[in-house]
Design an enzyme around this catalytic site. Structure first.
Site, PDB file in Angstrom:
ATOM      1  N   ASP A 260       0.857  -1.182   0.000  1.00 37.17           N
ATOM      2  CA  ASP A 260       0.000   0.000   0.000  1.00 37.17           C
ATOM      3  C   ASP A 260       0.901   1.243   0.000  1.00 37.17           C
ATOM      4  O   ASP A 260       2.106   1.168   0.212  1.00 37.17           O
ATOM      5  CB  ASP A 260      -0.964  -0.018   1.192  1.00 37.17           C
ATOM      6  CG  ASP A 260      -2.162   0.911   0.970  1.00 37.17           C
ATOM      7  OD1 ASP A 260      -2.134   1.713   0.012  1.00 37.17           O
ATOM      8  OD2 ASP A 260      -3.124   0.844   1.758  1.00 37.17           O
TER       9      ASP A 260
HETATM   10  C1  BGC Z   1      -5.098   3.283   0.385  1.00 38.89           C
HETATM   11  C2  BGC Z   1      -5.417   2.190  -0.618  1.00 38.89           C
HETATM   12  C3  BGC Z   1      -5.460   2.752  -2.013  1.00 38.89           C
HETATM   13  C4  BGC Z   1      -4.141   3.450  -2.309  1.00 38.89           C
HETATM   14  C5  BGC Z   1      -4.056   4.009  -3.709  1.00 38.89           C
HETATM   15  C6  BGC Z   1      -3.886   4.101  -0.037  1.00 38.89           C
HETATM   16  O1  BGC Z   1      -3.747   5.216   0.762  1.00 38.89           O
HETATM   17  O2  BGC Z   1      -4.876   2.716   1.655  1.00 38.89           O
HETATM   18  O3  BGC Z   1      -6.642   1.594  -0.293  1.00 38.89           O
HETATM   19  O4  BGC Z   1      -5.696   1.729  -2.928  1.00 38.89           O
HETATM   20  O5  BGC Z   1      -3.969   4.506  -1.379  1.00 38.89           O
HETATM   21  O6  BGC Z   1      -4.918   5.046  -3.911  1.00 38.89           O
END
Ligand code: BGC
Length: 766
Positions: free
Chosen positions: A288
């Protein structure tokens, strides 16, 4: 489904084969064997720098302007892009790969298509409220179609984090508190989004998230620690991820949190032993946002280089949005802290998914020919409004309807009041992908559309979403999301009361701004903001019938509102067609059938409150109250509204449970049936729910656990038999020794229209 909707969905289902463009790699069959041979060969031709480049997932933005991306592409320093959502921009980058890079390995393009791409559907919690997997498949199909039509190959969805803590803002993105419902919804989305193959022109690959157990952060505080027994982890939190993977999800996004002390990003047991060796996952793992860097603050890596060593060796294939892999992997390879094999394995996984997306056969497989690019990205014709309205109607949950306040008559004067009544941005909810707020329909507009000239509509804003300046600043930090009225709160209230007094009925649209139920939006107080409570109190004093339309991304504490309101309609954030769908229900053009996927607590002090809690030694019995039982002395144990609850404009009865046999053995099955009758005056639908209880086992088991649901539509007076086959899978669990098995003995069967009011049967597993 009516014929227009059916036609819209059918259009999305017509999976045209990927258009064969000119591929520098020729054409290869989409089989695992051909893929493995192709990728093995390609790996032999790649330098280590090119391999490392494939592991980088970059977002175009201020840190990485287009010019920098161009250089990265030229050097083979990027494997995929996320957050770019137009065909023109995506095509331009893929063109650069083909023109400038040595090996011409296509990029893939990803985005958070969580509840729609351009047409925004209800937030996932709302989708879960439909208790209808066909409906989930419509959302998946249309979302994938629109995403692929924008040139995307991958979505960071579905989010299947089970959560029993409404303080956590991200409960809005998931399917609620229940393991079975979350598993079924996640599976339906994976299947419908990936279609027959992610290589199809209008399919996208899914990336289930956030692995693992992100929904159980302590105190509901975002990014916090998760610590739980292995039994709870495997019985309650893991199954939805497993279900999504069994459905074929090509990707897994790894959670930011630690589980039992080890950050998931650093957890080789989680990402290798469990995910790959036990579950047989062959797709790609993605960290993530910023998670690799965060290993230092988690306290499991000394410095950035160490963080890269830990993450890659733990099994993180692709690094999201940081430069660490490219900066530190070369040195780590040289020193031997990361092996060549480990780099090759990670690269292989990235190339494999690109192959599965059809990108080596046609780098433009999700773009089509240049001439087909839409002239206007946000064109109205690109939306699927009919599907959005259909899904949104079904996601609405009627919580209270005193003396049949609803449906409203299409006559007289209706006061539409509240800070959310005319908010286009809030209607879409958080994570609204490429949705355009201007294209969404507010409740005010929906009511006007429904009434035409038949009745008078008066509108007053009545209150700000909140008057708390600190919270307003928080909500507006990254986008001008919330506006504060120039008038004083009292002036707004006065106008609202006047408007209400001159009307026959009040529809007050209250709740949360979408930014209050998002990533990094945890709350300790989940009641309505004070400004809105004051508004409701003032409206109540007018003595007019008061309908509260709730917009929110989590269960709220609504004890007071439940007493004040004549009718309460939970609408979550209902999406592009939300206002029209809500009006359909308010005026009875659609009979609500949604059910809650999460218990609504009476107070924060009750949290966690969920229906499938374990049996205790001293359960509280309301009929025979006893001090020394498991209870609070200042509040009842039960939530305000239980899991599975939701009313209709008609009524239903459920007959006693009939069992096909008194017992079964492990190879066999039994069927539990009830007769459900529409006992009211209107046609309507309801979700019939099957719960089981393992009465005596080697460890305490939940008092009830959902094991089936079925939506039935019935005409007035009509009855139908609803049957649920039960086999050993529904009875098996991870025991104290972490063995997965069903234990012989008695089981209770409960069938009802919510988790609290049920009919009971029983059988024995031999
Ligand atoms: C979130 C994810 C998301 C990613 C990309 C992160 O901050 O936890 O769920 O897919 O950002 O946008």
């Amino acid at each position: 489904m009516n014929w227009r909707l059916a036609a819209a969905v059918a259009a999305c289902l017509s999976l045209a084969p990927a258009l064969a463009g000119t591929s520098p790699f020729g054409q290869h069959p989409l089989t695992v064997q051909a893929r493995d041979a192709f990728v093995s060969d390609l790996l032999t031709r790649m330098t280590n720098d090119e391999k490392i480049g494939q592991l980088r997932l970059i977002s175009v933005g201020p840190d990485n302007p287009k010019s920098a991306i161009r250089d990265m592409i030229k050097q083979g320093q990027v494997g995929a892009i996320f957050n770019t959502v137009t065909r023109q921009d995506i095509r331009a980058m893929q063109d650069q790969v083909m023109a400038l890079s040595r090996l011409k390995i296509p990029l893939f393009f990803a985005y958070d298509v969580v509840h729609g791409q351009r047409t925004i559907f209800p937030i996932s919690l709302g989708l879960a409220s439909t208790f209808n997997l066909d409906t989930a498949s419509i959302v998946g199909r249309v979302s994938a179609y629109e995403a692929a039509d924008d040139g995307l190959n991958m979505t960071w969805a579905p989010m299947v984090d089970v959560s029993r803590d409404p303080r956590w803002g991200r409960v809005s993105e998931g399917f609620g508190e229940d393991t079975f419902l979350s598993s079924a919804m996640g599976q339906a989305l994976v299947t419908s989004m990936q279609g027959k193959s992610p290589a199809e022109r209008y399919s996208v690959m899914t990336s289930v998230k956030h692995f693992a157990a992100y929904g159980a952060v302590e105190g509901g505080r975002e990014y916090n620690t998760v610590d739980m027994s292995p039994q709870r982890l495997f019985n309650d939190y893991m199954p939805p991820y497993k279900a999504a993977l069994d459905a074929g999800s090509g990707g897994v996004m790894v959670a930011l949190n630690s589980v039992n002390g080890t950050p998931s990003t650093a957890d080789s047991w989680l990402l290798k032993d469990l995910l790959r060796d036990q579950w047989g996952f062959t797709g790609i793992t993605i960290s993530d946002h910023g998670a690799i860097k965060e290993l230092i603050k988690h306290g499991v890596a000394r410095d950035p280089e160490d963080a890269v060593r830990v993450a890659l060796n733990a099994g993180i294939n692709m690094s999201m949005s940081d430069e660490y892999y490219s900066k530190y992997l070369p040195g780590l390879l040289k020193s031997g802290a990361v092996s060549q094999q480990a780099l090759d394995d990670a690269t292989r996984h990235v190339l494999n998914v690109k192959y599965d997306m059809g990108l080596f056969n046609d780098p433009y497989s999700h773009l089509g020919p240049r001439e087909s690019d839409p002239a206007e990205t946000n064109a109205e014709s690109r939306l699927h409004r009919e599907a959005a309205r259909q899904v949104a109607r079904e996601s609405l949950v009627l919580l209270k309807n005193r003396l049949n306040t609803l449906p409203l008559k299409k006559s007289g004067t209706i006061a539409v009041i509240g800070p959310l009544a005319d908010s286009k941005r809030d209607m879409m909810g958080s994570w609204s992908a490429a949705g355009v707020a201007e294209q969404s329909v507010t409740v005010l507009q929906g009511i006007k559309n429904a009434l035409g000239e038949q009745a008078t509509v008066r509108y007053a804003r009545g209150a700000n979403v909140t008057d708390d300046q600190g919270i307003v600043a928080f909500l507006n930090q990254y986008e001008p999301a919330v506006t504060i009225d120039k008038r004083t709160p009292q002036a707004m209230l006065d106008e609202a009361v006047k408007t209400a007094s001159q009307s026959d009925v009040i529809v007050a649209v209250v709740g949360e701004a979408q930014g209050m139920a998002h990533e990094a939006s945890s709350r300790t107080d989940i009641s309505l903001p004070a400004s809105q409570q004051a508004l409701i109190a003032a409206l109540k004093k007018t003595g007019k019938p008061l309908v509260l339309v709730l917009m929110n991304g989590r269960p709220l504490t609504l004890v007071k509102e439940d007493q004040q309101a004549d009718a309460l309609l939970e609408t979550w954030f209902a999406g592009t067609e939300g206002g029209n769908a809500i009006a359909d229900v308010l005026f009875g053009d659609y009979n609500p059938s949604g059910k809650l996927p999460m218990s609504f607590p009476r107070s924060v002090g009750q949290i966690p409150v969920y229906y499938s809690h374990l049996s205790t030694g001293r359960p509280y019995n309301a009929d025979k109250p006893n001090k020394y039982t498991s209870r609070y002395f200042d509040q009842v144990n039960a939530p305000l509204y239980p899991f599975g609850y939701g009313l209709s404009y008609t009524t239903f009865s459920v007959s006693p449970v009939r069992m096909s046999a008194p017992s079964m053995d492990k190879q066999g099955s039994v069927t539990a049936s009830v007769t459900v009758t529409n006992t009211g005056k209107r046609e309507g639908a309801t979700a019939v729910q099957l719960y089981l209880q393992d009465v005596t086992a080697s460890m305490s088991r939940p008092v009830k656990m959902l094991r089936g649901f079925k939506k039935v539509a019935l005409k007035p007076g009509e009855a139908t038999t609803v049957s649920f086959p039960i086999d050993v899978n529904a009875l098996s669990f991870w025991n104290a020794r972490m063995q997965h098995a069903a234990e012989p003995g008695a089981f209770n069967v409960y069938i009802g229209l919510d988790s609290a009011r049920v009919q009971q049967g029983e059988f024995t597993l031999k």
